[in-house]
Design a protein around this motif. Structure first.
Motif, mmCIF file in Angstrom:
data_model
loop_
_atom_site.group_PDB
_atom_site.id
_atom_site.type_symbol
_atom_site.label_atom_id
_atom_site.label_comp_id
_atom_site.label_asym_id
_atom_site.label_seq_id
_atom_site.Cartn_x
_atom_site.Cartn_y
_atom_site.Cartn_z
ATOM 1 N N GLY A 1 0.809 -1.212 0.000
ATOM 2 C CA GLY A 1 0.000 0.000 0.000
ATOM 3 C C GLY A 1 0.844 1.263 0.000
ATOM 4 O O GLY A 1 0.319 2.371 0.144
ATOM 5 N N LEU A 2 2.146 1.117 -0.180
ATOM 6 C CA LEU A 2 3.053 2.272 -0.188
ATOM 7 C C LEU A 2 3.426 2.616 -1.620
ATOM 8 O O LEU A 2 3.149 1.866 -2.555
ATOM 9 N N SER A 3 4.088 3.733 -1.770
ATOM 10 C CA SER A 3 4.534 4.137 -3.100
ATOM 11 C C SER A 3 5.811 3.389 -3.468
ATOM 12 O O SER A 3 6.528 2.884 -2.595
ATOM 13 N N ALA A 4 6.079 3.351 -4.777
ATOM 14 C CA ALA A 4 7.318 2.718 -5.241
ATOM 15 C C ALA A 4 8.532 3.413 -4.626
ATOM 16 O O ALA A 4 9.495 2.759 -4.224
ATOM 17 N N GLY A 5 8.466 4.739 -4.527
ATOM 18 C CA GLY A 5 9.581 5.499 -3.937
ATOM 19 C C GLY A 5 9.838 5.099 -2.493
ATOM 20 O O GLY A 5 10.992 4.996 -2.060
ATOM 21 N N ALA A 6 8.753 4.873 -1.751
ATOM 22 C CA ALA A 6 8.902 4.471 -0.345
ATOM 23 C C ALA A 6 9.571 3.106 -0.244
ATOM 24 O O ALA A 6 10.423 2.883 0.620
#
Length: 197
Positions: A42-47
């Motif tokens: 559920g996080l961004s790719a960057g995270a």
């Protein structure tokens, strides 16, 4: 911008590793893509990439956590009285591994990855060494406390016996993953009856 604390970073890494483990349980290491891990978290790719630069790095983290947990568990057994006989460590290890991974086949997949991925092979070697050291220490203490064996002799017995215990764990992983109708309880009972203690 507020400074990100080390505790926050560690919690986020754990969250990502947990998501990766859930995805690996469903599809295996090889078939799980980073996109699926990102979606699961559920996080961004960057995270994700800010903490783990590759899927191999995530595999390493998950494997280290699983084996690290088993090492801690064996460490706690040292305080029991009476101590579990060394062949009982096989049951402790495979039961906890199955509880955490969902299926021992995930571990078999990890070993397969270690054949071609240098980073994973290095981790496998490191964690196996730690596991062997922990089991040798436990087994030596068991001989000393249970039979009054002198420490040097107990250490020698442990060094001789622990590779068999590890082989029994590996045999469980392979047979439970590949043999239809594998009887886990019969296997573990046989280990406890037949391995030296």
């Amino acid at each position: 911008m507020p400074k990100v604390t080390e505790d926050y970073r560690a919690a986020r890494r754990d969250e990502i590793a947990d998501a990766a483990l859930r995805a690996f349980r469903r599809k295996g290491f090889q078939a799980t893509s980073m996109a699926e891990i990102i979606e699961e978290s559920g996080l961004s790719a960057g995270a994700i990439y800010g903490h783990y630069p590759s899927k191999a790095a995530l595999v390493v983290e998950v494997a280290a956590r699983v084996v690290g947990g088993r090492i801690e568990e064996i460490g706690r057994l040292v305080d029991e009285s009476p101590m579990t006989p060394p062949p009982g460590l096989v049951r402790v290890l495979v039961t906890a591994m199955t509880r955490e991974l969902g299926s021992p086949s995930v571990m078999l997949q990890l070993w397969g990855e270690a054949v071609t991925e240098v980073e994973i092979a290095e981790l496998a070697s490191t964690v196996l060494d730690r596991l062997l050291d922990t089991c040798r220490h436990y087994t030596s203490l068991w001989h000393q406390r249970t039979h009054g064996t002198p420490p040097d002799e107990a250490d020698a017995l442990a060094a001789d016996q622990v590779p068999l215990l590890l082989a029994a764990v590996q045999g469980y992983v392979i047979q439970s993953s590949l043999l239809p109708g594998f009887d886990a309880e019969a296997y573990l009972a046989s280990v406890e009856r037949n391995l030296p203690s």
